[in-house]
Design a protein around this motif. Structure first.
Motif, PDB file in Angstrom:
ATOM      1  N   UNK A 285     -50.902 -22.312  19.237  1.00  0.00           N
ATOM      2  CA  UNK A 285     -51.756 -21.416  20.027  1.00  0.00           C
ATOM      3  C   UNK A 285     -52.410 -20.384  19.118  1.00  0.00           C
TER       4      UNK A 285
ATOM      5  N   UNK B  32     -55.133 -21.996  17.224  1.00  0.00           N
ATOM      6  CA  UNK B  32     -56.324 -22.241  18.060  1.00  0.00           C
ATOM      7  C   UNK B  32     -57.102 -20.954  18.266  1.00  0.00           C
ATOM      8  N   UNK B  33     -56.400 -19.864  18.483  1.00  0.00           N
ATOM      9  CA  UNK B  33     -57.109 -18.600  18.722  1.00  0.00           C
ATOM     10  C   UNK B  33     -57.680 -18.046  17.418  1.00  0.00           C
TER      11      UNK B  33
ATOM     12  N   UNK C 228     -59.669 -25.759  18.196  1.00  0.00           N
ATOM     13  CA  UNK C 228     -60.293 -25.673  19.498  1.00  0.00           C
ATOM     14  C   UNK C 228     -61.775 -26.042  19.383  1.00  0.00           C
TER      15      UNK C 228
ATOM     16  N   UNK D 241     -53.706 -10.682  31.788  1.00  0.00           N
ATOM     17  CA  UNK D 241     -54.726 -10.864  32.825  1.00  0.00           C
ATOM     18  C   UNK D 241     -54.101 -11.359  34.117  1.00  0.00           C
TER      19      UNK D 241
ATOM     20  N   UNK E 261     -61.249 -23.466  30.978  1.00  0.00           N
ATOM     21  CA  UNK E 261     -60.261 -22.777  31.803  1.00  0.00           C
ATOM     22  C   UNK E 261     -60.687 -21.322  32.038  1.00  0.00           C
ATOM     23  N   UNK E 262     -61.070 -20.677  30.935  1.00  0.00           N
ATOM     24  CA  UNK E 262     -61.479 -19.279  31.048  1.00  0.00           C
ATOM     25  C   UNK E 262     -62.696 -19.141  31.965  1.00  0.00           C
TER      26      UNK E 262
ATOM     27  N   UNK F  64     -63.305 -21.100  27.013  1.00  0.00           N
ATOM     28  CA  UNK F  64     -63.290 -22.547  27.222  1.00  0.00           C
ATOM     29  C   UNK F  64     -63.396 -22.806  28.728  1.00  0.00           C
TER      30      UNK F  64
ATOM     31  N   UNK G 119     -54.404 -12.791  22.601  1.00  0.00           N
ATOM     32  CA  UNK G 119     -53.221 -13.372  23.253  1.00  0.00           C
ATOM     33  C   UNK G 119     -52.699 -12.405  24.316  1.00  0.00           C
TER      34      UNK G 119
ATOM     35  N   UNK H  62     -54.994 -12.322  27.388  1.00  0.00           N
ATOM     36  CA  UNK H  62     -54.762 -13.435  28.300  1.00  0.00           C
ATOM     37  C   UNK H  62     -53.441 -13.256  29.050  1.00  0.00           C
ATOM     38  N   UNK H  63     -52.410 -12.931  28.304  1.00  0.00           N
ATOM     39  CA  UNK H  63     -51.089 -12.755  28.923  1.00  0.00           C
ATOM     40  C   UNK H  63     -51.118 -11.693  30.022  1.00  0.00           C
TER      41      UNK H  63
ATOM     42  N   UNK I 239     -63.970 -13.942  21.036  1.00  0.00           N
ATOM     43  CA  UNK I 239     -63.311 -15.079  21.674  1.00  0.00           C
ATOM     44  C   UNK I 239     -64.307 -15.756  22.600  1.00  0.00           C
TER      45      UNK I 239
ATOM     46  N   UNK J  73     -61.712 -19.567  35.545  1.00  0.00           N
ATOM     47  CA  UNK J  73     -61.025 -18.361  35.988  1.00  0.00           C
ATOM     48  C   UNK J  73     -62.007 -17.230  36.295  1.00  0.00           C
TER      49      UNK J  73
END
Lengths: 571, 169
Positions: free
Chosen positions: A305, A308-309, A3, A174, A27-28, A25, A168, A171-172, A22, A31
């Motif tokens: 994923x 990346x994290x 990333x 949220x 997207x975040x 990016x 993870x 995010x899931x 974290x 949001x």
């Protein structure tokens, strides 16, 4: 390719570029600012009367905004407790500009501001969003901030870095469309090591990393733990769920709970009640049925994923150091007060020549977890100088600098001591967890903070504290148990008896991998008696202990009888 | 009561029938689960569209053998805080492959609208005094989704977007 939002090691980087947080990016960021604007519009709709206070309540709660006894309280999420110095300085600024100059670290690794005004909340949320922070789902009947081990990424016994999966799951969970109006709040804790420092068995779902026979990493899943009025330790639902399947499995747990959890009585609405009323076997059977039929590939966590994290939590560039630091050893020999701090506030680091330092936010006589804006800024500076600009908030309401060179420890401690954060009491009797109690909370029956302060004063002598060894006191001002009294070595529960505050003593709780619930030892003590009663318990322990025993070891050997005798025989 | 589809009021082709109300000669009706069970054959033989209302404590599994006959399943929110219907909608679509209309009725607030559509709900019944621009607005306030759902209108899920970034890089 990794990333690209992770800073490049050779660019001009900020001092906290290697902090294990974290980084948002595009997207975040999109949001989080959309969410701020959404809340601004919701506040406007409320002010115009388009929605009722009843309807606004869960909306504000899901943005971290409570109404307390005297004022609003904003609870800001510190995802799995990780902060960098940029974030810490922003929290200090919020404390100074919008509050009374201080904040309060909570047992859920978050920070609370006790005196903001409603009109300022959208502005505060905007300021938080600028540094990749938010207050989403720090309250409300939804999946709350995922908590973890404060030594993650530094402890030697780790199988997986729990931050990767905590992120993870953050995010899931949220704004999860299906699980945002659950019967009640839902707390998940993760330990990446078999030694559980995250108290996972007192959470609605607890995950502990383990390796299976084939050497693959996964999680043991516990469901139905929790404190509150009806404490339960979690029941093991699955011995092993491969890491890639953990979201799918949690979808099954949450869907089962969302459909079958009780909604007729808020005190019986947590998953622990459903699990135990139905019987753990039956409930776990339903989870398994749901898991077997849901489209698992949809929830499978792609290794790409995870990779990346993982980049966000890459180990900072530790130097190659000898395991023993001559400078550190010399400082310990020269300064006994420093040597004492090293005994209570340091933990082993996986890299040679480094240590994990716990910063006590429990000065003698202080309010557990309270920190002033100036202290926050000073800690941010120290973190940059000594620990890659990174800090962690612990569930015991302290801070941790996880990557300190042993060579730097003495300078660090001198600096901490100067700002009132150098107390050598981590894990000792004055390292008390206390809920806000009647000083702030609308639900409380009794005060909690003043009891903590008085116990801390009574045992102010650090040599005495060190002699007593590990001893965890946890205080709740009502049966909702926000101060975790059920898992204190000594737990204190405030109850209201005809308008008077009384305090029950519980003994033998444990929040680690040997989790146990404390038991009430007998009738409660008045506000004036409770500190003496705690001292009676402690002197009884001193009289009974054998060499090397901690308080809970002695208690396990002798049972409660001698303590009960000492507490009540006088009468 | 007004019915919203994509945030706009539409003409309702369904009649919501109380248990003691007579069946109209023409047109689609929505009946309670109890009435559906009692009059199932007659309702099918009527040759007109029919749908069933589920209370929040009635799971989607109650309709597993009936879905082929149903043009609509209406899910009740007795209180907006009662989120069971979110799971019911998802089960209808994901587990049972239901293709007909799913509607939500009862106490629903605009802030739940996007969640509902993401879980496969097509229409929302709203009291006349609560119709307003907030509903359409609510569908567009948040453009990012962090988890897979059913109808991610133009949103991106966590599990997809990182993979996309991988390919680009």
């Amino acid at each position: 390719m990794p990333d690209t939002t992770v800073p490049n090691a050779h660019s001009n980087q900020p001092a906290d570029a290697h902090a294990g947080v974290y980084r948002y990016d595009e997207f975040d960021k999109t949001f989080i600012f959309e969410r701020v604007e959404q809340f601004r519009a919701q506040v406007e709709r409320r002010l115009k009367g388009e929605i009722t206070e009843e309807e606004f309540k869960p909306i504000r709660l899901m943005n971290g905004l409570y109404l307390q006894l005297h004022a609003y309280m904003l609870r800001v999420a510190v995802p799995y407790g990780m902060l960098d110095s940029t974030k810490m300085r922003r929290l200090a600024r919020i404390a100074r500009v919008y509050d009374k100059g201080y904040g309060h670290f909570t047992t859920r690794q978050n920070i609370q501001f006790n005196w903001p005004e409603l009109k300022d909340i959208p502005a505060i949320l905007h300021e938080l969003a600028e540094v990749d922070m938010h207050a989403i789902q720090t309250s409300g009947n939804c999946i709350r901030n995922v908590t973890t081990d404060q030594f993650c990424g530094a402890a030697a016994d780790e199988l997986v870095d729990p931050r990767v999966y905590a992120e993870i799951l953050r995010q899931w969970s949220t704004l999860h469309p299906e699980f945002t109006y659950l019967p009640r709040k839902f707390k998940i804790a993760i330990s990446g090591a078999p030694h559980d420092r995250a108290a996972v068995q007192i959470h609605d779902v607890g995950l502990i990393a383990k390796k299976n026979g084939a050497g693959e990493v996964g999680f043991t899943v516990y469901v139905g733990g929790g404190l509150g009025r009806t404490p339960y330790l979690g029941t093991k639902a699955r011995d092993f769920v491969p890491v890639a399947e953990i979201i799918g499995y949690l979808e099954a747990v949450l869907r089962t709970y969302n459909q079958l959890g009780r909604r007729d009585n808020i005190y019986k609405a947590r998953i622990k009640i459903t699990v135990n009323e139905m019987g753990p076997e039956k409930f776990i059977g339903l989870i398994e049925e749901e898991y077997a039929r849901l489209p698992r590939q949809k929830y499978y966590i792609d290794p790409a994923i995870v990779e990346a994290i993982e980049q966000h939590f890459a180990p900072p560039p530790w130097e190659n150091l000898p395991a023993v630091s001559a400078k550190f050893e010399a400082a310990k020999a020269a300064d006994p007060a420093f040597a004492r701090w090293t005994r209570s506030n340091l933990s082993a680091h996986r890299a040679p020549g480094y240590a994990i330092a716990t910063i006590s936010v429990k000065p003698i006589g202080g309010i557990p977890g309270d920190i002033e804006a100036e202290q926050m800024e000073a800690v941010a500076d120290l973190a940059e100088r000594y620990s890659f600009g990174e800090m962690r908030v612990t569930h015991e309401q302290n801070l941790v600098l996880a990557h300190v060179k042993q060579d730097d420890l003495y300078d660090l401690w001198l600096a901490l001591d100067k700002i009132g954060l150098g107390t050598a009491n981590a894990g000792l009797i004055s390292d008390i967890i206390a809920c806000p109690g009647l000083d702030y909370c609308a639900l409380a029956n009794t005060r909690s903070i003043p009891i903590a302060q008085q116990i801390s004063e009574r045992f102010a002598d650090l040599d005495r504290q060190h002699d007593l060894g590990e001893l965890k006191i946890k205080i709740s001002g009502c049966i909702n148990a926000c101060g975790h009294h059920h898992v204190g070595h000594i737990g204190i529960l405030g109850v209201d008896k005809k308008g008077e505050e009384f305090f029950q003593i519980l003994l033998g709780g444990d929040a680690t991998q040997t989790a146990a619930l404390a038991e009430i030892v007998g009738p409660g003590f008045s506000y004036d008696e409770i500190v003496n009663a705690v001292e009676t318990v402690v002197t009884t322990f001193v009289g009974l202990r054998q060499p090397g025993e901690r308080f809970i070891d002695t208690l396990a050997r002798t049972g409660h009888a001698p303590f009960k005798e000492a507490l009540y025989a006088r009468a | 009561m007004p019915v919203l589809d994509h945030g706009r009021e539409i003409e309702d082709r369904w009649t919501d029938l109380a248990d003691d109300a007579a069946l109209p000669a023409e047109g689609g009706v929505i009946v309670s689960l109890e009435r559906w069970r009692a009059e199932r054959d007659a309702l099918i033989a009527r040759g007109q569209p029919v749908g069933v209302r589920l209370k929040s404590n009635q799971l989607a599994t109650e309709l597993v053998d009936d879905l082929a006959h149903l043009g609509v399943v209406a899910l009740e929110f007795p209180k907006f805080r009662d989120g069971r219907a979110f799971s019911a909608a998802r089960e209808l679509r994901e587990r049972f492959g239901y293709k007909g209309e799913i509607r939500a009725f009862g106490h629903i607030i605009p802030d739940q609208y996007q969640f509902l559509t993401r879980l496969g709900v097509d229409t929302v019944v709203v009291p006349a005094d609560r119709v307003g621009p907030a509903w359409a607005h609510a569908l567009n306030e948040i453009s990012i989704a962090y988890q897979p759902a059913l109808q991610d209108h133009g949103t991106v899920s966590l599990l997809r977007r990182h993979v996309k970034a991988e390919i680009k890089g």
